[in-house]
Write an enzyme that holds these catalytic residues in place. Structure first.
Site, PDB file in Angstrom:
ATOM      1  N   HIS A 186      -7.165  10.103  -1.890  1.00  0.00           N
ATOM      2  CA  HIS A 186      -6.591   9.916  -0.558  1.00  0.00           C
ATOM      3  C   HIS A 186      -7.475  10.500   0.556  1.00  0.00           C
ATOM      4  CE1 HIS A 186      -2.380   9.335   1.424  1.00  0.00           C
ATOM      5  NE2 HIS A 186      -3.336   9.063   2.270  1.00  0.00           N
TER       6      HIS A 186
ATOM      7  N   ASP B 267       0.846  -1.196   0.000  1.00  0.00           N
ATOM      8  CA  ASP B 267       0.000   0.000   0.000  1.00  0.00           C
ATOM      9  C   ASP B 267       0.881   1.246   0.000  1.00  0.00           C
ATOM     10  OD1 ASP B 267      -2.775   1.185   0.394  1.00  0.00           O
ATOM     11  OD2 ASP B 267      -1.650   2.106   2.036  1.00  0.00           O
TER      12      ASP B 267
ATOM     13  N   LYS C 151      -2.284   6.405  -4.183  1.00  0.00           N
ATOM     14  CA  LYS C 151      -3.349   7.360  -3.867  1.00  0.00           C
ATOM     15  C   LYS C 151      -3.075   8.728  -4.471  1.00  0.00           C
ATOM     16  CE  LYS C 151      -3.619   4.886   0.512  1.00  0.00           C
ATOM     17  NZ  LYS C 151      -2.232   4.478   0.737  1.00  0.00           N
TER      18      LYS C 151
ATOM     19  N   TYR D 101       3.475  10.012   0.577  1.00  0.00           N
ATOM     20  CA  TYR D 101       4.414   9.397   1.528  1.00  0.00           C
ATOM     21  C   TYR D 101       5.868   9.700   1.156  1.00  0.00           C
ATOM     22  CZ  TYR D 101       0.317   6.485   2.783  1.00  0.00           C
ATOM     23  OH  TYR D 101      -0.924   6.038   3.149  1.00  0.00           O
TER      24      TYR D 101
END
Length: 315
Positions: free
Chosen positions: A114, A47, A81, A52
């Site tokens: 997201h 994931d 996302k 990130y």
């Protein structure tokens, strides 16, 4: 033999591996090693997310694993996302292309919006003045074109309340396959879970262990006395029981770790089950949302004046 629950079938017909490795807050330099360790140990679901900041590193590792014959691309499930700054329809395709370049992939198995939150294009961080009114139907139409093109084999959302998911289902040509949300023993998502089930949307649970590695979230999920007692009775670790609870509830689980021993420990959730009389005890656990999204709420900027509005009362 206990029902292994190794996959969940989505409304697209695709089978998503029920256990994935989360990569949120996995530091650069550690995340690649964690992904390699996980895939070599048997994980088949990773994931990711653009925000990130570690998709390039993950991409390098994936390419090496493919080249070395450790795993084939079609054996893996990779989620990413769309970040809040890329909600404009013309930016959605570019955002996915950027993720595909970073991950060195030709397609993504699942692409999620997201947050139901929009921020000014190019803005960095969480300054309230960057919050703008979202147009979820418009963003979703762009997501549907990605699904049509097969660059995203499935599309969905993340951090959507029951009401926001319901509103989207009312206008969607392609219904979301997944709503990925915080879900663990101390935030069991009863209302959203039953709504998802009634609509054929798969609920996927992030922070299934309550984010113990996150310094700014006070979490004692793994120290809950009910969980400790059940784990002791079953001869399993609290983390294994917390993950197995999720699978038996019918949602996929995405534990994050960069620690090799814990990555392997978290995989040992198959081939056994929590018996009904112990499983029932988990309904007694006090509930509280850990990740509240306070950065997306402001008196003046953006659409949400309160956490009540962001989550439509699901607090």
């Amino acid at each position: 033999m206990a029902n292994d629950i190794r996959f969940f079938e989505l409304n697209t017909g695709a089978k998503m591996p029920s256990l994935g490795l989360g990569t949120w807050q996995s530091s650069p330099g550690l995340v690649g090693e964690a992904v390699a360790t996980a895939i070599k140990a048997g994980y088949r679901h990773i994931d990711c997310a653009q925000v990130y900041g570690n998709e390039k590193e993950i991409g390098l590792v994936l390419r090496k694993l493919f080249e070395d014959g450790v795993v084939k691309r079609e054996e893996l499930w990779i989620t990413s996302k769309l970040w809040c700054t890329d909600h404009a329809p013309e930016d959605v395709l570019e955002a996915l292309d950027r993720t595909l370049r970073d991950l060195q992939l030709e397609y993504i198995d699942l692409f999620l919006i997201h947050w139901p939150v929009r921020m000014k294009k190019g803005s960095v961080g969480f300054k309230p003045e960057n919050l703008v009114e979202p147009d979820i139907p418009g963003t979703w139409r762009a997501m549907e074109t990605l699904y049509d093109s097969c660059k995203a084999r499935a599309i969905g959302v993340s951090n959507f309340s029951t009401k926001k998911l319901s509103d989207l289902l009312d206008v969607a040509r392609v219904p979301p396959a997944v709503d990925q949300v915080e879900c663990h023993l101390s935030w069991q998502q009863g209302k959203l879970r039953s709504f998802c089930k009634s609509k054929g949307v798969h609920l996927s649970g992030y922070s299934p262990l309550g984010s113990p590695g996150t310094t700014w979230i006070k979490s004692d999920v793994l120290k809950n006395p009910i969980l400790l007692s059940v784990a002791e009775k079953l001869g399993k670790t609290p983390a294994q029981v917390a993950l197995r609870w999720g699978l038996q509830m019918g949602h996929s689980v995405l534990p994050k770790s960069t620690n090799e021993a814990r990555i392997k420990e978290n995989l040992d959730v198959f081939g056994w089950s929590i018996p009904e009389e112990l499983f029932a005890k988990f309904s007694e656990i006090e509930q509280a949302r850990l990740l509240r999204g306070t950065s997306f709420v402001h008196d003046t900027f953006g659409p949400y004046r309160s956490l009540e509005e962001l989550w439509d009362g699901e607090l």
